[in-house]
Design a protein around this motif. Structure first.
Motif, PDB file in Angstrom:
ATOM      1  N   CYS A  16       3.993  -1.399   3.290  1.00  0.00           N
ATOM      2  CA  CYS A  16       5.061  -0.682   2.588  1.00  0.00           C
ATOM      3  C   CYS A  16       5.049   0.783   3.018  1.00  0.00           C
ATOM      4  CB  CYS A  16       4.866  -0.777   1.083  1.00  0.00           C
ATOM      5  SG  CYS A  16       4.904  -2.459   0.461  1.00  0.00           S
ATOM      6  N   SER A  17       6.219   1.291   3.346  1.00  0.00           N
ATOM      7  CA  SER A  17       6.307   2.697   3.714  1.00  0.00           C
ATOM      8  C   SER A  17       6.139   3.556   2.459  1.00  0.00           C
ATOM      9  CB  SER A  17       7.650   2.972   4.390  1.00  0.00           C
ATOM     10  OG  SER A  17       8.688   2.773   3.462  1.00  0.00           O
ATOM     11  N   ALA A  18       6.363   4.834   2.584  1.00  0.00           N
ATOM     12  CA  ALA A  18       6.140   5.761   1.465  1.00  0.00           C
ATOM     13  C   ALA A  18       6.873   5.328   0.195  1.00  0.00           C
ATOM     14  CB  ALA A  18       6.571   7.159   1.872  1.00  0.00           C
ATOM     15  N   MET A  19       8.047   4.779   0.317  1.00  0.00           N
ATOM     16  CA  MET A  19       8.821   4.358  -0.853  1.00  0.00           C
ATOM     17  C   MET A  19       9.018   2.843  -0.897  1.00  0.00           C
ATOM     18  SD  MET A  19       9.269   7.153  -2.430  1.00  0.00           S
ATOM     19  CE  MET A  19      10.481   6.760  -3.646  1.00  0.00           C
ATOM     20  N   GLY A  20       8.258   2.106  -0.112  1.00  0.00           N
ATOM     21  CA  GLY A  20       8.439   0.668  -0.027  1.00  0.00           C
ATOM     22  C   GLY A  20       7.804  -0.089  -1.174  1.00  0.00           C
ATOM     23  N   GLU A  21       8.383  -1.251  -1.462  1.00  0.00           N
ATOM     24  CA  GLU A  21       7.875  -2.124  -2.516  1.00  0.00           C
ATOM     25  C   GLU A  21       8.251  -3.563  -2.189  1.00  0.00           C
ATOM     26  OE1 GLU A  21       8.290  -0.376  -6.753  1.00  0.00           O
ATOM     27  OE2 GLU A  21      10.078   0.250  -5.639  1.00  0.00           O
ATOM     28  N   ASP A  46       3.084  -1.861  -3.771  1.00  0.00           N
ATOM     29  CA  ASP A  46       3.683  -0.671  -3.169  1.00  0.00           C
ATOM     30  C   ASP A  46       2.754   0.082  -2.225  1.00  0.00           C
ATOM     31  OD1 ASP A  46       1.911   0.376  -4.987  1.00  0.00           O
ATOM     32  OD2 ASP A  46       3.375   1.595  -6.041  1.00  0.00           O
ATOM     33  N   ARG A  47       1.772  -0.589  -1.692  1.00  0.00           N
ATOM     34  CA  ARG A  47       0.872   0.069  -0.743  1.00  0.00           C
ATOM     35  C   ARG A  47       0.702  -0.819   0.485  1.00  0.00           C
ATOM     36  NH1 ARG A  47      -1.753   0.241  -5.674  1.00  0.00           N
ATOM     37  NH2 ARG A  47      -1.693   2.278  -6.655  1.00  0.00           N
ATOM     38  N   ARG A  77      11.837  -3.792  -0.355  1.00  0.00           N
ATOM     39  CA  ARG A  77      12.563  -2.574  -0.003  1.00  0.00           C
ATOM     40  C   ARG A  77      11.633  -1.747   0.864  1.00  0.00           C
ATOM     41  NH1 ARG A  77      13.257   0.893  -4.776  1.00  0.00           N
ATOM     42  NH2 ARG A  77      11.254   1.659  -4.117  1.00  0.00           N
ATOM     43  N   CYS A  79       9.751  -2.463   3.335  1.00  0.00           N
ATOM     44  CA  CYS A  79       8.438  -3.109   3.386  1.00  0.00           C
ATOM     45  C   CYS A  79       8.455  -4.240   4.409  1.00  0.00           C
ATOM     46  CB  CYS A  79       8.096  -3.657   2.001  1.00  0.00           C
ATOM     47  SG  CYS A  79       6.488  -4.435   1.915  1.00  0.00           S
TER      48      CYS A  79
END
Length: 90
Positions: A16-21, A46-47, A77, A79
């Protein structure tokens, strides 16, 4: 596809990117969400993790569904989902 599994814990290998989930829903053989395992009850992963545990409103195992044909539905999202696996928490 329908799957059957053994093991009580569902784990994700996700980037997951910085805002990924990513969220997970478990559905029955007719593709209907199973109560207790819906997207609305899913806690997002989310990590970046190799074995991120999947949790639904405090429920962290799927042991009651072992041997039952189910479908997994993923909502993501920003991710990348590489893999999932079931284990017994070892």
């Amino acid at each position: 596809p329908l799957i059957t599994f053994s093991g009580r814990d569902l784990k994700l290998n996700a980037d997951c990117s910085a805002m990924g989930e990513v969220w997970v829903e478990v559905r029955d053989e007719r593709n209907h969400p199973i109560a207790g395992y819906t997207l609305a009850e899913s806690i997002s992963v989310d990590r970046n993790q190799i074995a991120a545990p999947v949790v639904w409103n405090g429920r962290d195992n799927v042991g009651e569904l072992v041997g039952r044909p189910v479908r997994l539905h993923f909502k993501a999202r920003a991710c990348k989902l590489y893999a999932f696996h079931f284990d017994n928490g070892t």
